[in-house]
Write a protein that holds these residues in place. Structure first.
Motif, PDB file in Angstrom:
ATOM      1  N   UNK A  49       0.834  -1.206   0.000  1.00  0.00           N
ATOM      2  CA  UNK A  49       0.000   0.000   0.000  1.00  0.00           C
ATOM      3  C   UNK A  49       0.866   1.253   0.000  1.00  0.00           C
ATOM      4  N   UNK A  50       1.903   1.274   0.837  1.00  0.00           N
ATOM      5  CA  UNK A  50       2.800   2.428   0.878  1.00  0.00           C
ATOM      6  C   UNK A  50       3.498   2.621  -0.460  1.00  0.00           C
ATOM      7  N   UNK A  51       3.952   1.529  -1.061  1.00  0.00           N
ATOM      8  CA  UNK A  51       4.623   1.621  -2.359  1.00  0.00           C
ATOM      9  C   UNK A  51       3.667   2.110  -3.437  1.00  0.00           C
ATOM     10  N   UNK A  52       2.424   1.642  -3.394  1.00  0.00           N
ATOM     11  CA  UNK A  52       1.435   2.057  -4.392  1.00  0.00           C
ATOM     12  C   UNK A  52       1.163   3.552  -4.304  1.00  0.00           C
ATOM     13  N   UNK A  53       1.040   4.075  -3.107  1.00  0.00           N
ATOM     14  CA  UNK A  53       0.731   5.493  -2.937  1.00  0.00           C
ATOM     15  C   UNK A  53       1.898   6.363  -3.408  1.00  0.00           C
ATOM     16  N   UNK A  54       3.107   5.975  -3.067  1.00  0.00           N
ATOM     17  CA  UNK A  54       4.269   6.780  -3.434  1.00  0.00           C
ATOM     18  C   UNK A  54       4.515   6.749  -4.944  1.00  0.00           C
ATOM     19  N   UNK A  55       4.270   5.609  -5.587  1.00  0.00           N
ATOM     20  CA  UNK A  55       4.540   5.481  -7.021  1.00  0.00           C
ATOM     21  C   UNK A  55       3.350   5.883  -7.890  1.00  0.00           C
ATOM     22  N   UNK A  56       2.185   6.064  -7.286  1.00  0.00           N
ATOM     23  CA  UNK A  56       0.968   6.351  -8.040  1.00  0.00           C
ATOM     24  C   UNK A  56       1.073   7.596  -8.921  1.00  0.00           C
ATOM     25  N   UNK A  57       1.617   8.718  -8.438  1.00  0.00           N
ATOM     26  CA  UNK A  57       1.702   9.908  -9.301  1.00  0.00           C
ATOM     27  C   UNK A  57       2.524   9.680 -10.560  1.00  0.00           C
ATOM     28  N   UNK A  58       3.582   8.891 -10.476  1.00  0.00           N
ATOM     29  CA  UNK A  58       4.405   8.620 -11.652  1.00  0.00           C
ATOM     30  C   UNK A  58       3.623   7.818 -12.685  1.00  0.00           C
ATOM     31  N   UNK A  59       2.846   6.862 -12.215  1.00  0.00           N
ATOM     32  CA  UNK A  59       2.017   6.077 -13.119  1.00  0.00           C
ATOM     33  C   UNK A  59       0.973   6.961 -13.804  1.00  0.00           C
ATOM     34  N   UNK A  60       0.284   7.776 -13.018  1.00  0.00           N
ATOM     35  CA  UNK A  60      -0.763   8.638 -13.567  1.00  0.00           C
ATOM     36  C   UNK A  60      -0.189   9.609 -14.585  1.00  0.00           C
ATOM     37  N   UNK A  61       0.960  10.175 -14.298  1.00  0.00           N
ATOM     38  CA  UNK A  61       1.551  11.160 -15.205  1.00  0.00           C
ATOM     39  C   UNK A  61       1.877  10.537 -16.569  1.00  0.00           C
ATOM     40  N   UNK A  62       2.458   9.348 -16.558  1.00  0.00           N
ATOM     41  CA  UNK A  62       2.806   8.694 -17.825  1.00  0.00           C
ATOM     42  C   UNK A  62       1.559   8.329 -18.631  1.00  0.00           C
ATOM     43  N   UNK A  63       0.534   7.809 -17.950  1.00  0.00           N
ATOM     44  CA  UNK A  63      -0.689   7.412 -18.654  1.00  0.00           C
ATOM     45  C   UNK A  63      -1.456   8.643 -19.129  1.00  0.00           C
ATOM     46  N   UNK A 109      -4.507   2.629 -27.975  1.00  0.00           N
ATOM     47  CA  UNK A 109      -3.631   3.725 -28.386  1.00  0.00           C
ATOM     48  C   UNK A 109      -2.812   4.288 -27.228  1.00  0.00           C
ATOM     49  N   UNK A 110      -3.308   4.121 -26.019  1.00  0.00           N
ATOM     50  CA  UNK A 110      -2.569   4.607 -24.847  1.00  0.00           C
ATOM     51  C   UNK A 110      -1.697   3.522 -24.232  1.00  0.00           C
ATOM     52  N   UNK A 111      -1.645   2.343 -24.832  1.00  0.00           N
ATOM     53  CA  UNK A 111      -0.890   1.230 -24.251  1.00  0.00           C
ATOM     54  C   UNK A 111       0.586   1.553 -24.023  1.00  0.00           C
ATOM     55  N   UNK A 112       1.261   2.318 -24.905  1.00  0.00           N
ATOM     56  CA  UNK A 112       2.659   2.653 -24.598  1.00  0.00           C
ATOM     57  C   UNK A 112       2.800   3.400 -23.276  1.00  0.00           C
ATOM     58  N   UNK A 113       1.914   4.365 -23.031  1.00  0.00           N
ATOM     59  CA  UNK A 113       1.978   5.107 -21.783  1.00  0.00           C
ATOM     60  C   UNK A 113       1.619   4.261 -20.582  1.00  0.00           C
ATOM     61  N   UNK A 114       0.671   3.345 -20.765  1.00  0.00           N
ATOM     62  CA  UNK A 114       0.286   2.461 -19.667  1.00  0.00           C
ATOM     63  C   UNK A 114       1.442   1.546 -19.287  1.00  0.00           C
ATOM     64  N   UNK A 115       2.088   0.977 -20.301  1.00  0.00           N
ATOM     65  CA  UNK A 115       3.236   0.099 -20.038  1.00  0.00           C
ATOM     66  C   UNK A 115       4.360   0.875 -19.359  1.00  0.00           C
ATOM     67  N   UNK A 116       4.647   2.057 -19.880  1.00  0.00           N
ATOM     68  CA  UNK A 116       5.701   2.881 -19.297  1.00  0.00           C
ATOM     69  C   UNK A 116       5.365   3.266 -17.859  1.00  0.00           C
ATOM     70  N   UNK A 117       4.119   3.666 -17.625  1.00  0.00           N
ATOM     71  CA  UNK A 117       3.708   4.042 -16.276  1.00  0.00           C
ATOM     72  C   UNK A 117       3.802   2.892 -15.300  1.00  0.00           C
ATOM     73  N   UNK A 118       3.429   1.688 -15.746  1.00  0.00           N
ATOM     74  CA  UNK A 118       3.500   0.512 -14.875  1.00  0.00           C
ATOM     75  C   UNK A 118       4.937   0.201 -14.477  1.00  0.00           C
ATOM     76  N   UNK A 119       5.842   0.238 -15.440  1.00  0.00           N
ATOM     77  CA  UNK A 119       7.221  -0.142 -15.139  1.00  0.00           C
ATOM     78  C   UNK A 119       7.919   0.930 -14.306  1.00  0.00           C
ATOM     79  N   UNK A 120       7.634   2.201 -14.589  1.00  0.00           N
ATOM     80  CA  UNK A 120       8.219   3.272 -13.773  1.00  0.00           C
ATOM     81  C   UNK A 120       7.704   3.180 -12.337  1.00  0.00           C
ATOM     82  N   UNK A 121       6.407   2.905 -12.189  1.00  0.00           N
ATOM     83  CA  UNK A 121       5.849   2.744 -10.848  1.00  0.00           C
ATOM     84  C   UNK A 121       6.452   1.523 -10.158  1.00  0.00           C
ATOM     85  N   UNK A 122       6.679   0.458 -10.917  1.00  0.00           N
ATOM     86  CA  UNK A 122       7.294  -0.747 -10.361  1.00  0.00           C
ATOM     87  C   UNK A 122       8.708  -0.441  -9.856  1.00  0.00           C
TER      88      UNK A 122
END
Length: 237
Positions: A103-117, A150-163
């Motif tokens: 949960x802590x990791x999800x909250x801290x990484x969430x903005x990076x995921x949202x920004x990429x997507x 069409x947004x799949x590149x951003x979704x993939x990028x956001x997931x890995x950056x958040x990871x």
């Protein structure tokens, strides 16, 4: 510290690595649906207070991690106003467990995921969606068959950056769920334990190298997958 026969990693390092991968994976997968929703709202919807909503989503990027961990502790802890209800009603507890670390990791990484997507949503030509709507497709069908691919590149990028960001989370994790071996001791917390132990500099350096390798591999994978997704999208268009 015993090193496994035929393995480059010790039992301790393997345990910390597997726990880190587990925590980061759960954090990304659990937050992805909400991340896509928030990114779409920020990219496509205009409403009063949008700037405030955007700022609140990005607060974890600028707040000290200890503050995030403390807020989680008083809200999601066993005696917190949310955590107490979850435990009494469903028997779910986040404090001092790997679920709390996720949960802590999800909250801290969430903005990076949202920004990429969000950036990926903003690059999609709205006229394509409008054309599909005029041909009789429903909003959900347009979203699932046109917008989302069409947004799949951003979704993939956001997931890995958040990871990758989740793998490195330390401050909020140790504040919220402590540093429990085998339960919440991820790679950063294991490094912290070694740094505080006299004569354990070598073990701390090994974990540091492991962290660098995983982070670099994640970023390279993000670039490769994003490139593949862009090529696939271009071929479809």
């Amino acid at each position: 510290m015993r090193v496994l026969s035929g393995s480059l990693l010790s039992d301790y390092e393997i345990a910390a690595l597997l726990l880190s991968l587990k925590v980061s994976s759960v954090a990304v997968i659990a937050s992805l649906p909400l991340g896509i929703l928030c990114a779409w709202v920020l990219a496509r919807v205009e409403f009063p207070g949008k700037a405030i909503f955007d700022s609140v989503l990005h607060l974890p990027l600028v707040l000290p991690p200890v503050v995030v961990g403390y807020l989680l502790l008083i809200s999601m802890g066993r005696q917190g106003f949310i955590g107490q209800c979850l435990f009494n009603w469903f028997g779910i507890s986040f404090s001092f467990s790997w679920r709390g670390a996720a949960l802590a990791a999800a909250i801290v990484s969430f903005p990076l995921m949202v920004r990429a997507i969000r950036q990926s949503f903003e690059t999609v030509d709205i006229r394509l969606e409008q054309a599909a709507r005029t041909l009789g497709s429903s909003r959900w069908r347009v979203f699932l068959t046109i917008t989302l691919p069409l947004t799949s590149p951003g979704i993939v990028s956001g997931m890995i950056i958040a990871f990758a960001r989740s793998l490195g989370e330390f401050g909020s994790t140790i504040t919220f769920v402590s540093n429990i071996p085998g339960e919440t001791r991820t790679i950063p917390l294991a490094m912290y334990s070694f740094i505080e132990t006299p004569g354990a500099e070598y073990q701390a350096m090994r974990l540091c190298i492991i962290s660098i390798v995983i982070a670099l591999a994640s970023l390279l994978a993000s670039q490769w997958l994003s490139k593949k997704a862009l090529q696939r999208t271009a071929s479809v268009c």
